[in-house]
Design a protein around this motif. Structure first.
Motif, PDB file in Angstrom:
ATOM      1  N   GLY A  50      -9.565  23.307 -18.629  1.00  0.00           N
ATOM      2  CA  GLY A  50      -9.820  24.266 -19.689  1.00  0.00           C
ATOM      3  C   GLY A  50      -9.613  25.693 -19.232  1.00  0.00           C
ATOM      4  O   GLY A  50      -9.126  26.543 -19.992  1.00  0.00           O
ATOM      5  N   VAL A  51      -9.990  25.975 -17.994  1.00  0.00           N
ATOM      6  CA  VAL A  51      -9.796  27.317 -17.447  1.00  0.00           C
ATOM      7  C   VAL A  51      -8.306  27.656 -17.391  1.00  0.00           C
ATOM      8  O   VAL A  51      -7.879  28.753 -17.772  1.00  0.00           O
ATOM      9  CB  VAL A  51     -10.431  27.431 -16.040  1.00  0.00           C
ATOM     10  CG1 VAL A  51     -10.068  28.769 -15.396  1.00  0.00           C
ATOM     11  CG2 VAL A  51     -11.944  27.290 -16.131  1.00  0.00           C
ATOM     12  N   GLY A  52      -7.515  26.703 -16.917  1.00  0.00           N
ATOM     13  CA  GLY A  52      -6.076  26.925 -16.844  1.00  0.00           C
ATOM     14  C   GLY A  52      -5.473  27.182 -18.221  1.00  0.00           C
ATOM     15  O   GLY A  52      -4.662  28.096 -18.395  1.00  0.00           O
ATOM     16  N   ILE A  53      -5.871  26.375 -19.206  1.00  0.00           N
ATOM     17  CA  ILE A  53      -5.362  26.546 -20.572  1.00  0.00           C
ATOM     18  C   ILE A  53      -5.769  27.904 -21.121  1.00  0.00           C
ATOM     19  O   ILE A  53      -4.953  28.635 -21.705  1.00  0.00           O
ATOM     20  CB  ILE A  53      -5.871  25.409 -21.483  1.00  0.00           C
ATOM     21  CG1 ILE A  53      -5.282  24.071 -21.040  1.00  0.00           C
ATOM     22  CG2 ILE A  53      -5.502  25.687 -22.944  1.00  0.00           C
ATOM     23  CD1 ILE A  53      -5.875  22.872 -21.755  1.00  0.00           C
ATOM     24  N   SER A  54      -7.036  28.281 -20.948  1.00  0.00           N
ATOM     25  CA  SER A  54      -7.534  29.559 -21.442  1.00  0.00           C
ATOM     26  C   SER A  54      -6.768  30.730 -20.834  1.00  0.00           C
ATOM     27  O   SER A  54      -6.471  31.713 -21.517  1.00  0.00           O
ATOM     28  CB  SER A  54      -9.027  29.688 -21.117  1.00  0.00           C
ATOM     29  OG  SER A  54      -9.518  30.967 -21.463  1.00  0.00           O
ATOM     30  N   ASN A  55      -6.438  30.609 -19.576  1.00  0.00           N
ATOM     31  CA  ASN A  55      -5.738  31.694 -18.883  1.00  0.00           C
ATOM     32  C   ASN A  55      -4.301  31.882 -19.356  1.00  0.00           C
ATOM     33  O   ASN A  55      -3.736  32.968 -19.230  1.00  0.00           O
ATOM     34  CB  ASN A  55      -5.730  31.444 -17.372  1.00  0.00           C
ATOM     35  CG  ASN A  55      -7.088  31.644 -16.734  1.00  0.00           C
ATOM     36  OD1 ASN A  55      -7.946  32.330 -17.290  1.00  0.00           O
ATOM     37  ND2 ASN A  55      -7.298  31.050 -15.569  1.00  0.00           N
ATOM     38  N   LYS A  56      -3.695  30.826 -19.906  1.00  0.00           N
ATOM     39  CA  LYS A  56      -2.265  30.869 -20.222  1.00  0.00           C
ATOM     40  C   LYS A  56      -1.935  30.825 -21.714  1.00  0.00           C
ATOM     41  O   LYS A  56      -0.776  30.996 -22.089  1.00  0.00           O
ATOM     42  CB  LYS A  56      -1.552  29.698 -19.531  1.00  0.00           C
ATOM     43  CG  LYS A  56      -1.528  29.793 -17.999  1.00  0.00           C
ATOM     44  CD  LYS A  56      -0.691  30.987 -17.541  1.00  0.00           C
ATOM     45  CE  LYS A  56      -0.578  31.033 -16.031  1.00  0.00           C
ATOM     46  NZ  LYS A  56       0.276  32.155 -15.567  1.00  0.00           N
ATOM     47  N   SER A  72       0.091  25.400 -22.485  1.00  0.00           N
ATOM     48  CA  SER A  72      -0.732  26.250 -21.623  1.00  0.00           C
ATOM     49  C   SER A  72      -1.114  25.527 -20.343  1.00  0.00           C
ATOM     50  O   SER A  72      -1.141  26.136 -19.262  1.00  0.00           O
ATOM     51  CB  SER A  72      -1.992  26.694 -22.371  1.00  0.00           C
ATOM     52  OG  SER A  72      -1.665  27.422 -23.539  1.00  0.00           O
ATOM     53  N   ALA A  73      -1.414  24.236 -20.442  1.00  0.00           N
ATOM     54  CA  ALA A  73      -1.748  23.463 -19.245  1.00  0.00           C
ATOM     55  C   ALA A  73      -0.548  23.388 -18.298  1.00  0.00           C
ATOM     56  O   ALA A  73      -0.687  23.507 -17.077  1.00  0.00           O
ATOM     57  CB  ALA A  73      -2.209  22.061 -19.623  1.00  0.00           C
ATOM     58  N   GLN A  74       0.653  23.215 -18.879  1.00  0.00           N
ATOM     59  CA  GLN A  74       1.848  23.166 -18.043  1.00  0.00           C
ATOM     60  C   GLN A  74       2.113  24.530 -17.399  1.00  0.00           C
ATOM     61  O   GLN A  74       2.481  24.606 -16.218  1.00  0.00           O
ATOM     62  CB  GLN A  74       3.062  22.743 -18.871  1.00  0.00           C
ATOM     63  CG  GLN A  74       4.347  22.595 -18.064  1.00  0.00           C
ATOM     64  CD  GLN A  74       4.254  21.501 -17.015  1.00  0.00           C
ATOM     65  OE1 GLN A  74       4.005  20.343 -17.339  1.00  0.00           O
ATOM     66  NE2 GLN A  74       4.449  21.869 -15.751  1.00  0.00           N
ATOM     67  N   ALA A  75       1.907  25.595 -18.158  1.00  0.00           N
ATOM     68  CA  ALA A  75       2.115  26.937 -17.618  1.00  0.00           C
ATOM     69  C   ALA A  75       1.149  27.217 -16.476  1.00  0.00           C
ATOM     70  O   ALA A  75       1.504  27.874 -15.490  1.00  0.00           O
ATOM     71  CB  ALA A  75       1.949  27.980 -18.720  1.00  0.00           C
ATOM     72  N   ALA A  76      -0.076  26.703 -16.607  1.00  0.00           N
ATOM     73  CA  ALA A  76      -1.090  26.908 -15.563  1.00  0.00           C
ATOM     74  C   ALA A  76      -0.883  25.976 -14.378  1.00  0.00           C
ATOM     75  O   ALA A  76      -1.460  26.190 -13.305  1.00  0.00           O
ATOM     76  CB  ALA A  76      -2.481  26.698 -16.153  1.00  0.00           C
ATOM     77  N   ARG A  77      -0.097  24.905 -14.592  1.00  0.00           N
ATOM     78  CA  ARG A  77       0.108  23.857 -13.585  1.00  0.00           C
ATOM     79  C   ARG A  77      -1.219  23.222 -13.168  1.00  0.00           C
ATOM     80  O   ARG A  77      -1.400  22.810 -12.025  1.00  0.00           O
ATOM     81  CB  ARG A  77       0.864  24.406 -12.366  1.00  0.00           C
ATOM     82  CG  ARG A  77       2.252  24.913 -12.705  1.00  0.00           C
ATOM     83  CD  ARG A  77       3.050  25.286 -11.484  1.00  0.00           C
ATOM     84  NE  ARG A  77       4.375  25.817 -11.854  1.00  0.00           N
ATOM     85  CZ  ARG A  77       5.452  25.094 -12.140  1.00  0.00           C
ATOM     86  NH1 ARG A  77       5.366  23.773 -12.103  1.00  0.00           N
ATOM     87  NH2 ARG A  77       6.603  25.659 -12.471  1.00  0.00           N
ATOM     88  N   GLU A  78      -2.131  23.137 -14.119  1.00  0.00           N
ATOM     89  CA  GLU A  78      -3.396  22.444 -13.887  1.00  0.00           C
ATOM     90  C   GLU A  78      -3.947  21.954 -15.220  1.00  0.00           C
ATOM     91  O   GLU A  78      -3.751  22.585 -16.261  1.00  0.00           O
ATOM     92  CB  GLU A  78      -4.411  23.336 -13.186  1.00  0.00           C
ATOM     93  CG  GLU A  78      -4.820  24.582 -13.957  1.00  0.00           C
ATOM     94  CD  GLU A  78      -5.871  25.392 -13.217  1.00  0.00           C
ATOM     95  OE1 GLU A  78      -7.056  25.314 -13.634  1.00  0.00           O
ATOM     96  OE2 GLU A  78      -5.525  26.103 -12.258  1.00  0.00           O
ATOM     97  N   ASP A  84       0.482  22.790 -34.066  1.00  0.00           N
ATOM     98  CA  ASP A  84       0.589  23.974 -33.210  1.00  0.00           C
ATOM     99  C   ASP A  84      -0.594  24.115 -32.265  1.00  0.00           C
ATOM    100  O   ASP A  84      -0.442  24.545 -31.114  1.00  0.00           O
ATOM    101  CB  ASP A  84       0.723  25.230 -34.067  1.00  0.00           C
ATOM    102  CG  ASP A  84       2.081  25.338 -34.752  1.00  0.00           C
ATOM    103  OD1 ASP A  84       3.037  24.673 -34.285  1.00  0.00           O
ATOM    104  OD2 ASP A  84       2.187  26.066 -35.744  1.00  0.00           O
ATOM    105  N   ALA A  85      -1.783  23.762 -32.745  1.00  0.00           N
ATOM    106  CA  ALA A  85      -2.971  23.832 -31.880  1.00  0.00           C
ATOM    107  C   ALA A  85      -2.815  22.913 -30.679  1.00  0.00           C
ATOM    108  O   ALA A  85      -3.095  23.298 -29.534  1.00  0.00           O
ATOM    109  CB  ALA A  85      -4.220  23.460 -32.678  1.00  0.00           C
ATOM    110  N   ALA A  86      -2.343  21.693 -30.926  1.00  0.00           N
ATOM    111  CA  ALA A  86      -2.129  20.741 -29.832  1.00  0.00           C
ATOM    112  C   ALA A  86      -0.995  21.204 -28.921  1.00  0.00           C
ATOM    113  O   ALA A  86      -1.062  21.066 -27.697  1.00  0.00           O
ATOM    114  CB  ALA A  86      -1.834  19.351 -30.387  1.00  0.00           C
ATOM    115  N   ALA A  87       0.051  21.766 -29.526  1.00  0.00           N
ATOM    116  CA  ALA A  87       1.182  22.258 -28.741  1.00  0.00           C
ATOM    117  C   ALA A  87       0.741  23.353 -27.775  1.00  0.00           C
ATOM    118  O   ALA A  87       1.155  23.384 -26.608  1.00  0.00           O
ATOM    119  CB  ALA A  87       2.287  22.779 -29.661  1.00  0.00           C
ATOM    120  N   LEU A  88      -0.096  24.264 -28.242  1.00  0.00           N
ATOM    121  CA  LEU A  88      -0.565  25.355 -27.386  1.00  0.00           C
ATOM    122  C   LEU A  88      -1.391  24.822 -26.216  1.00  0.00           C
ATOM    123  O   LEU A  88      -1.321  25.358 -25.102  1.00  0.00           O
ATOM    124  CB  LEU A  88      -1.384  26.354 -28.203  1.00  0.00           C
ATOM    125  CG  LEU A  88      -0.582  27.212 -29.195  1.00  0.00           C
ATOM    126  CD1 LEU A  88      -1.519  28.090 -30.013  1.00  0.00           C
ATOM    127  CD2 LEU A  88       0.455  28.065 -28.474  1.00  0.00           C
TER     128      LEU A  88
END
Length: 440
Positions: free
Chosen positions: A363-369, A354-360, A346-350
């Motif tokens: 780390g900032v993109g993942i954190s935001n999403k 999150s990176a796909q949701a951020a489209r970038e 689940d940690a890897a899945a998130l």
């Protein structure tokens, strides 16, 4: 966090990553890198988003928690292999870098330094030990690397998150020990234990658990007889006679033992050999729930397992994706996944969702999403590939994991269910019940 000098840090990572070679089962198409030369940057070691998402994992293949770390280490490569078979993230395959943290804060800090500054990863699954994660997150945050731990359960992380120390670059898929301590306190109360003592490993995990357990058990009317003289053992120690004697002094109904497997087995073996455990129930936690632990503690002269009859708790897995995860594990690896393997998945899945949701691929993109993809609203998804597909189409998702719903809150925490386990006469560990901690 201890100060890491460059030469020491690099030498630790060189040792760590070379040791991990023998501990990780990586499929060829997971794009996994185990770099034995931290100074060797390759074309993949770049923050350029066009090169694809790069993540790492920082887990204990060696050291005091190796028996559990090795159980969960297969989940992340399996997740990456699955994702890369369904178009990857942001149109590129995901690359994975593995580092062994050796269950040691110094190695963990050095490993995170390598992952953040040399490998240029956007996110990291890890670590497991709370003390290692404390050291590693101090490196991850200023480097804007999103860190998702599958097992660091110390309540200290919640407190630090509330103060803004992590700036959103921390989350975990295992619930904090405030919940497990409450579950264990309720279990002890249900069993009729009124007077107990504690013995814990002297680190963030042990001391944090101890504090939370005492508070919960006292609210239930119980007494912790060594509350004013807590027994906290040094994980670097070689003998534990003094700690064993102190923990079992005063004839408690039960001893709450918050340990790591390698050193904890020595402490309990000492207690058994000195006859201190007679008539005392042993209550254990997630830090020692590994198939090898009863064998580590050993057998008595009669050939029986010394640990037979011990009870314990561990974060359980009851997520909507669990059956599919277990099936995939069986198909790809055979057998059943071990402790914390669903949380690592689940940690890897998130990270990838999150990176796909951020489209970038940052780390900032993942954190935001990460909170957006793990909470309502959004279409509930249990399949990572389905989630990635919906995100590519611009839809919102609510990922339901293998370990649980993984509804990450503002502090990076999740709430979970706990398995109650015991050690059978044949030394086998078996889950016998579940407990959902009830707020007091």
């Amino acid at each position: 966090m201890p100060k890491i000098y460059p030469a020491l840090g690099l030498s630790l990572v060189t040792l760590a990553t070379s040791l991990l070679l023998g501990a990780c089962d990586n499929a060829n198409n997971t794009n996994t890198t185990t770099d034995t030369n931290p100074g060797n940057t390759t074309a993949g070691n770049t923050t350029d988003s066009s090169q694809g998402l790069k993540i790492g994992y920082l887990l204990p293949a060696t050291g005091d928690l190796a028996s559990i770390g090795q159980q969960m280490s297969g989940s992340v490569p399996l997740l990456v292999e699955t994702v890369n078979a369904c178009e990857g993230v942001n149109g590129k395959p995901v690359n994975l870098v593995a580092v062994d943290d050796q269950t040691d804060p110094r190695a963990g800090a050095a490993g995170m330094t390598k992952l953040a500054t040399l490998d240029k990863v956007a996110g990291v699954v890890g670590s497991f030990a709370s003390s290692v994660s404390t050291a590693a997150v101090s490196v991850a945050v200023p480097n804007q690397v999103m860190m998702v731990s599958p097992g660091s359960t110390s309540p200290v992380f919640t407190e630090k998150a509330q103060k803004g120390d992590f700036k959103g670059f921390w989350a975990r898929t295992a619930p904090p020990d405030t919940y497990q301590a409450l579950a264990l306190a309720q279990l002890a109360n249900q069993k009729g234990f009124k007077r107990v003592s504690t013995v814990v490993i002297n680190n963030d995990y042990g001391v944090g658990f101890e504090k939370a357990f005492i508070e919960a058990f006292e609210k239930l009317g119980g007494t912790v007889i060594n509350k004013d003289q807590p027994v906290r053992y040094d994980p670097k120690a070689q003998t534990f006679d003094t700690e064993a004697a102190a923990a079992f002094a005063g004839k408690p109904d039960a001893v709450i033992a918050v340990l790591y497997a390698e050193t904890g087995s020595l402490l309990l073996k000492t207690a058994y050999e000195r006859g201190l455990t007679e008539g005392v129930q042993i209550l254990l936690t997630d830090g020692v729930k590994a198939p090898t632990f009863p064998e580590q503690v050993g057998k008595g002269a009669d050939g029986k397992y010394l640990l037979a009859g011990a009870l314990g708790t561990v974060p359980g897995s009851d997520g909507k994706a669990l059956a599919d995860f277990n099936k995939l594990w069986q198909e790809k690896k055979g057998g059943s996944p071990g402790e914390y393997a669903p949380q690592a998945w689940d940690a890897a899945a998130l990270l990838v969702l999150s990176a796909q949701a951020a489209r970038e691929n940052t780390g900032v993109g993942i954190s935001n999403k990460i909170r957006e993809v793990s909470n309502e609203p959004g279409t509930e998804v249990t399949d990572v590939c389905e989630g990635l597909k919906l995100l590519r189409e611009g839809q919102d998702i609510n990922y339901q994991g293998a370990s649980g719903n993984v509804d990450v809150d503002a502090n990076g925490d999740v709430v979970g269910v706990y398995d109650v386990w015991d050690v059978a006469a044949d030394g086998k560990i078996q889950v016998i019940d579940k407990v959902s901690p009830q707020p007091q």
